[in-house]
Design a protein around this motif. Structure first.
Motif, PDB file in Angstrom:
ATOM      1  N   TRP A 106      -6.916   2.949   8.352  1.00 42.06           N
ATOM      2  CA  TRP A 106      -6.907   2.783   9.736  1.00 42.06           C
ATOM      3  C   TRP A 106      -5.816   3.995  10.131  1.00 42.06           C
ATOM      4  O   TRP A 106      -4.734   3.757   9.787  1.00 42.06           O
ATOM      5  N   GLY A 107      -6.155   4.836  11.016  1.00 38.93           N
ATOM      6  CA  GLY A 107      -5.351   5.879  11.544  1.00 38.93           C
ATOM      7  C   GLY A 107      -4.223   5.617  12.715  1.00 38.93           C
ATOM      8  O   GLY A 107      -4.514   4.594  13.495  1.00 38.93           O
ATOM      9  N   THR A 108      -3.154   6.506  12.831  1.00 39.57           N
ATOM     10  CA  THR A 108      -2.275   6.196  13.735  1.00 39.57           C
ATOM     11  C   THR A 108      -2.840   6.702  14.974  1.00 39.57           C
ATOM     12  O   THR A 108      -1.938   6.374  16.018  1.00 39.57           O
ATOM     13  N   GLN A 123      -1.694  -8.406   5.418  1.00 44.04           N
ATOM     14  CA  GLN A 123      -0.531  -8.954   5.504  1.00 44.04           C
ATOM     15  C   GLN A 123       0.445  -8.359   4.488  1.00 44.04           C
ATOM     16  O   GLN A 123       1.796  -8.610   4.533  1.00 44.04           O
ATOM     17  N   GLU A 124      -0.207  -8.149   3.201  1.00 44.77           N
ATOM     18  CA  GLU A 124       0.422  -7.728   2.119  1.00 44.77           C
ATOM     19  C   GLU A 124       0.408  -6.251   1.885  1.00 44.77           C
ATOM     20  O   GLU A 124      -0.462  -5.789   2.050  1.00 44.77           O
ATOM     21  N   GLY A 125       1.385  -5.538   1.175  1.00 49.63           N
ATOM     22  CA  GLY A 125       1.076  -4.091   1.105  1.00 49.63           C
ATOM     23  C   GLY A 125       1.506  -3.442   2.168  1.00 49.63           C
ATOM     24  O   GLY A 125       1.935  -3.667   2.899  1.00 49.63           O
ATOM     25  N   PRO A 126       1.039  -1.974   1.874  1.00 53.57           N
ATOM     26  CA  PRO A 126       1.424  -0.988   2.613  1.00 53.57           C
ATOM     27  C   PRO A 126       0.730  -1.107   3.988  1.00 53.57           C
ATOM     28  O   PRO A 126       0.824  -0.271   5.058  1.00 53.57           O
ATOM     29  N   GLY A 127      -0.394  -1.804   4.330  1.00 47.52           N
ATOM     30  CA  GLY A 127      -1.122  -2.069   5.489  1.00 47.52           C
ATOM     31  C   GLY A 127      -2.055  -0.907   6.148  1.00 47.52           C
ATOM     32  O   GLY A 127      -2.175  -0.953   7.202  1.00 47.52           O
ATOM     33  N   ASN A 128      -2.499  -0.018   5.243  1.00 50.96           N
ATOM     34  CA  ASN A 128      -3.040   1.357   5.680  1.00 50.96           C
ATOM     35  C   ASN A 128      -4.552   1.047   5.827  1.00 50.96           C
ATOM     36  O   ASN A 128      -5.173   1.888   6.317  1.00 50.96           O
ATOM     37  N   SER A 129      -5.085  -0.339   5.341  1.00 51.43           N
ATOM     38  CA  SER A 129      -6.648  -0.384   5.458  1.00 51.43           C
ATOM     39  C   SER A 129      -6.909  -1.652   6.510  1.00 51.43           C
ATOM     40  O   SER A 129      -6.103  -2.559   6.500  1.00 51.43           O
ATOM     41  N   THR A 156      -7.607   4.445  -0.898  1.00 52.61           N
ATOM     42  CA  THR A 156      -6.650   5.388  -1.479  1.00 52.61           C
ATOM     43  C   THR A 156      -6.337   6.721  -0.789  1.00 52.61           C
ATOM     44  O   THR A 156      -5.194   7.035  -0.739  1.00 52.61           O
ATOM     45  N   LEU A 157      -7.092   7.121  -0.109  1.00 52.25           N
ATOM     46  CA  LEU A 157      -6.978   8.453   0.544  1.00 52.25           C
ATOM     47  C   LEU A 157      -6.385   8.190   1.993  1.00 52.25           C
ATOM     48  O   LEU A 157      -5.367   8.991   2.253  1.00 52.25           O
ATOM     49  N   SER A 158      -6.591   7.181   2.550  1.00 52.68           N
ATOM     50  CA  SER A 158      -5.810   6.787   3.825  1.00 52.68           C
ATOM     51  C   SER A 158      -4.292   6.646   3.473  1.00 52.68           C
ATOM     52  O   SER A 158      -3.362   6.945   4.170  1.00 52.68           O
ATOM     53  N   GLU A 159      -4.015   5.776   2.393  1.00 57.70           N
ATOM     54  CA  GLU A 159      -2.503   5.867   1.871  1.00 57.70           C
ATOM     55  C   GLU A 159      -1.908   6.952   1.268  1.00 57.70           C
ATOM     56  O   GLU A 159      -0.853   7.369   1.884  1.00 57.70           O
ATOM     57  N   TYR A 160      -2.629   7.746   0.524  1.00 57.37           N
ATOM     58  CA  TYR A 160      -2.245   9.191   0.271  1.00 57.37           C
ATOM     59  C   TYR A 160      -1.699  10.018   1.262  1.00 57.37           C
ATOM     60  O   TYR A 160      -0.732  10.633   1.185  1.00 57.37           O
ATOM     61  N   PHE A 161      -2.592   9.985   2.204  1.00 60.00           N
ATOM     62  CA  PHE A 161      -2.336  11.051   3.460  1.00 60.00           C
ATOM     63  C   PHE A 161      -1.520  10.237   4.601  1.00 60.00           C
ATOM     64  O   PHE A 161      -1.239  10.869   5.758  1.00 60.00           O
ATOM     65  N   THR A 162      -0.767   9.090   4.107  1.00 56.98           N
ATOM     66  CA  THR A 162       0.108   8.617   4.963  1.00 56.98           C
ATOM     67  C   THR A 162       1.630   9.356   5.144  1.00 56.98           C
ATOM     68  O   THR A 162       2.234   9.625   3.903  1.00 56.98           O
ATOM     69  N   LEU A 163       2.095   9.693   6.293  1.00 58.33           N
ATOM     70  CA  LEU A 163       3.271  10.166   6.511  1.00 58.33           C
ATOM     71  C   LEU A 163       4.656   9.409   6.965  1.00 58.33           C
ATOM     72  O   LEU A 163       4.219   8.942   8.018  1.00 58.33           O
ATOM     73  N   GLY A 215      11.465   7.736   7.241  1.00 59.32           N
ATOM     74  CA  GLY A 215      12.201   6.614   6.608  1.00 59.32           C
ATOM     75  C   GLY A 215      11.105   5.758   6.308  1.00 59.32           C
ATOM     76  O   GLY A 215      10.207   5.969   5.359  1.00 59.32           O
ATOM     77  N   THR A 216      11.227   4.445   6.861  1.00 53.08           N
ATOM     78  CA  THR A 216      10.201   3.571   6.477  1.00 53.08           C
ATOM     79  C   THR A 216       8.931   3.304   7.546  1.00 53.08           C
ATOM     80  O   THR A 216       7.897   2.690   7.445  1.00 53.08           O
ATOM     81  N   ASP A 217       9.124   4.330   8.715  1.00 54.54           N
ATOM     82  CA  ASP A 217       8.211   4.336   9.649  1.00 54.54           C
ATOM     83  C   ASP A 217       7.001   5.322   9.228  1.00 54.54           C
ATOM     84  O   ASP A 217       7.080   6.389   8.884  1.00 54.54           O
ATOM     85  N   VAL A 218       5.879   4.853   9.601  1.00 60.69           N
ATOM     86  CA  VAL A 218       4.625   5.618   9.531  1.00 60.69           C
ATOM     87  C   VAL A 218       4.446   6.385  10.708  1.00 60.69           C
ATOM     88  O   VAL A 218       4.325   5.950  11.867  1.00 60.69           O
ATOM     89  N   ILE A 219       4.594   7.781  10.584  1.00 59.36           N
ATOM     90  CA  ILE A 219       4.317   8.658  11.755  1.00 59.36           C
ATOM     91  C   ILE A 219       3.026   9.441  11.847  1.00 59.36           C
ATOM     92  O   ILE A 219       2.570   9.995  12.551  1.00 59.36           O
TER      93      ILE A 219
END
Length: 474
Positions: free
Chosen positions: A245-247, A260-266, A300-307, A310-314
Motif C-alpha cells: 500500500w503506497g503513500t 496491526q503487527e509488523g511494518p504495516g506496508n501491506s 516484500t517489494l513494497s517494504e523494500y522500497f519504503t523510505l 526517522g521512524t516516519d514513512v515518507i
C-alpha cells in the motif's frame, strides 16, 4: 551460458510436481555432483513416467507418507545431513517449519513459495489473517532473527514470481532512472533503492503476467487445466487479496484491512484473489484485466522500497500482481469459483498438448514523468521446448528462478536467511537467463484511466494512479 557449480554433498528435493519434474531434467546442467547424491521425495505418489525420469538420470526416488505438522520431522529425519541442500517444491507443507528443521540440521534451504499445513488452513476469508503472506514473512523473519550471519543459507520464495520479478523490479528501476537522467550510481542498500524509487516518482509497481498458451483440443467441462500446479492455483484464488500500500493513496479500498503487527506496508482484503480484477498492461498483450492475486513479491517489494525519515514513512509505492492465466486455466477457475470451490472432476497440467502461446511476465513501473515503463520476459512454447523439452513456458520461467537460487546458494553456503531483495539482482538474472530469455523493456503511454491523461493539471495527473482507477468494475 549456463553456470555450473561443483557440490559433493547430498541434495534433497521435496515434491515431484510440475516444477520439480522440470528440475529433474535440468539440474545436472548446473550442478556437478554424483547422481546418487540427489534424492527426490514425494509425499504421496507420483506417476510412473515421472518416477522413470528420475531413475533414468540415476537420481534416487522415495515415497513417504503425507507430511503433517506431527510427523514431518520424523519422516524426513534420515535425509537431513549437515552441509547438504534441501529444496522444497511441494504444496501443503509448512515452509517455515521445514526451513527451521533444515536449519537446525545445518543444511541449506531453497523454496519457491510459502505454504502452510493443510490442517491450519481455514475457509472463512475473515479468519485468514494468520495465513496471509504478510504474516508468513513476518513469522519467517522472527524465526531467523537470531541465526548467525554465517549460518547455512536459506532462500525463500524464489521462483518466477515471486523471485525473478523481484530482480526485474530493480533492473527496471535502474533502466528507468538512466532514461530519466537521474541515476548517479547503482544503489547498494535498501534505503538507497527506496530513495531512487522516490526520486523517480514511481507510485505504482505492477507485476503483470499474461499466459496465452493453448491446447489444440477444447477443454471439457469439469476438467481443470493450468500451465502450472492446479492445486496451488486454486489455493491462490481462494486466498485473501494482498497488496503493498503506497503513500500516494488517499482512500482505503473497500474490503481492505490493515495489519496491526509488523511494518504495516501491506493490506489484505476480505475478498479472494479469484474475485477481483484489476487493469494492467504488457507490451504484447496490451491492456489486460487480471486477477488481483496474493503474491509474496507484493509484500516484500513494497517494504523494500519504503523510505523512512526517522521512524516516519515518507515514501512507498503500491505493489500488486495482475494475472491473466491461460485461456483454459481462466475458464477452469471460473468454473471452480462458481461451483463454490468444489474439487474438479479432473486436473491437468498443460504441457505436450500445447500448440501455441507464450507467458509474458514482467514489472510495470507507473507514475513517473514518462508514465509507464515495462521490463520483463516473454517465453513462448517453442522457446521453452528448446530449453527444456516436454515442459511449457510457465514452468521454464519458474525453473529459472529455482535454478538461480540453488546455484547462488551453493556458491554462498553461509549467508543465513535471505529474502529475494537481499540477493544480487544482476547475478541472479544472469544465472536464470537461459530460462527467461528473451527479456526486453519499453515505455508506454498507458494509464488505467485514459480520460484523465488529457489534463495537464498536476492534481488530476496524480489522481490517475489511485488504486480505485485500476479496479475493474469499481
Amino acid at each position: 551460458m549456463e553456470q555450473i557449480v561443483s557440490f559433493n554433498n547430498r541434495i534433497v528435493i521435496l515434491g515431484l510436481g510440475t516444477i520439480a519434474r522440470c528440475l529433474v531434467d535440468v539440474i545436472d546442467r548446473h550442478i556437478k555432483c554424483s547422481p546418487s547424491n540427489i534424492t527426490f521425495i514425494e509425499p504421496g505418489e507420483a506417476n510412473i513416467e515421472d518416477i522413470e525420469a528420475v531413475q533414468k538420470k540415476g537420481f534416487n526416488y522415495v515415497i513417504c507418507r503425507k507430511l503433517t505438522k506431527i510427523n514431518f520431522a520424523k519422516e524426513l529425519d534420515s535425509y537431513l545431513t549437515k552441509d547438504s541442500l534441501f529444496v522444497n517444491l511441494t504444496c501443503s507443507v509448512d515452509s517455515i517449519d521445514l526451513m527451521e528443521l533444515v536449519h537446525a540440521r545445518g543444511m541449506m534451504y531453497v523454496d519457491s513459495s510459502f505454504e502452510i499445513w493443510d490442517e491450519e488452513q481455514v475457509d472463512n476469508v475473515e479468519d485468514m489473517q494468520h495465513q496471509t503472506l504478510y504474516a508468513l514473512h513476518n513469522r519467517a523473519r522472527k524465526v531467523s532473527k537470531y541465526w548467525s550471519s554465517d549460518s547455512p543459507t536459506a532462500i525463500t520464495n524464489h521462483g518466477a514470481n515471486p523471485g525473478i520479478v523481484n530482480h526485474f523490479a530493480k533492473a527496471a528501476l535502474v533502466e528507468l532512472t538512466k532514461s530519466l537522467g537521474i541515476l548517479e550510481q547503482i544503489p547498494e542498500s535498501r534505503q538507497q533503492w527506496a530513495a531512487l524509487a522516490k526520486k523517480a516518482s514511481v507510485k505504482v509497481i505492477h507485476i503483470s503476467e499474461r499466459d496465452s498458451q493453448v491446447e489444440g483440443a477444447p477443454k471439457p467441462v469439469g476438467e481443470f487445466r493450468n500451465t502450472w500446479s492446479p492445486v496451488a492455483y486454486m489455493d491462490e484464488a481462494g486466498s485473501p487479496v494482498e497488496i503493498g500500500w503506497g503513500t500516494h493513496e488517499s482512500e482505503l479500498p473497500r474490503f481492505a484491512k490493515q495489519h496491526q503487527e509488523g511494518p504495516g506496508n501491506s493490506l489484505y482484503f476480505h475478498r479472494l484473489g479469484g474475485e477481483i480484477f484489476v487493469k494492467s498492461w504488457l507490451p504484447q498483450a496490451g491492456q489486460i484485466y487480471g486477477y488481483l492475486m496474493p503474491h509474496s513479491e507484493c509484500v516484500t517489494l513494497s517494504e523494500y522500497f519504503t523510505l523512512y525519515e526517522g521512524t516516519d514513512v515518507i515514501y512507498r509505492p503500491t505493489v500488486k500482481f495482475a494475472y491473466l492465466p491461460a485461456p483454459d486455466a481462466f475458464v477452469s477457475l471460473h468454473e471452480y469459483m462458481m461451483g463454490d470451490s468444489e474439487p474438479p472432476l479432473k486436473i491437468k497440467v498443460m504441457k505436450n498438448d500445447i500448440v501455441a502461446g507464450a507467458d509474458e511476465l514482467g514489472v510495470l513501473l507507473l507514475g513517473h514523468d514518462k508514465r509507464a515503463f515495462w521490463y520483463g520476459s516473454c517465453v513462448d512454447i517453442e522457446r521453452s521446448r528448446e530449453v527444456a523439452p516436454g515442459h511449457n513456458a510457465t514452468t521454464v520461467q519458474v525453473i529459472g528462478g529455482v535454478v538461480s537460487a540453488i546455484v547462488w546458494c551453493l556458491n554462498n553456503p553461509r549467508s543465513g536467511y535471505c529474502e529475494t531483495e537481499s540477493l544480487p539482482y544482476e547475478k541472479m538474472l544472469a544465472i536464470a537467463e537461459p530460462y527467461i530469455a528473451p527479456m526486453f523493456q519499453t515505455f508506454s503511454d498507458w494509464t488505467p484511466n485514459p480520460t484523465e491523461t488529457e489534463s495537464n493539471e498536476k492534481n488530476q495527473i496524480e489522481e490517475q494512479w489511485q488504486f480505485q482507477h485500476f479496479l475493474v468494475g469499481g
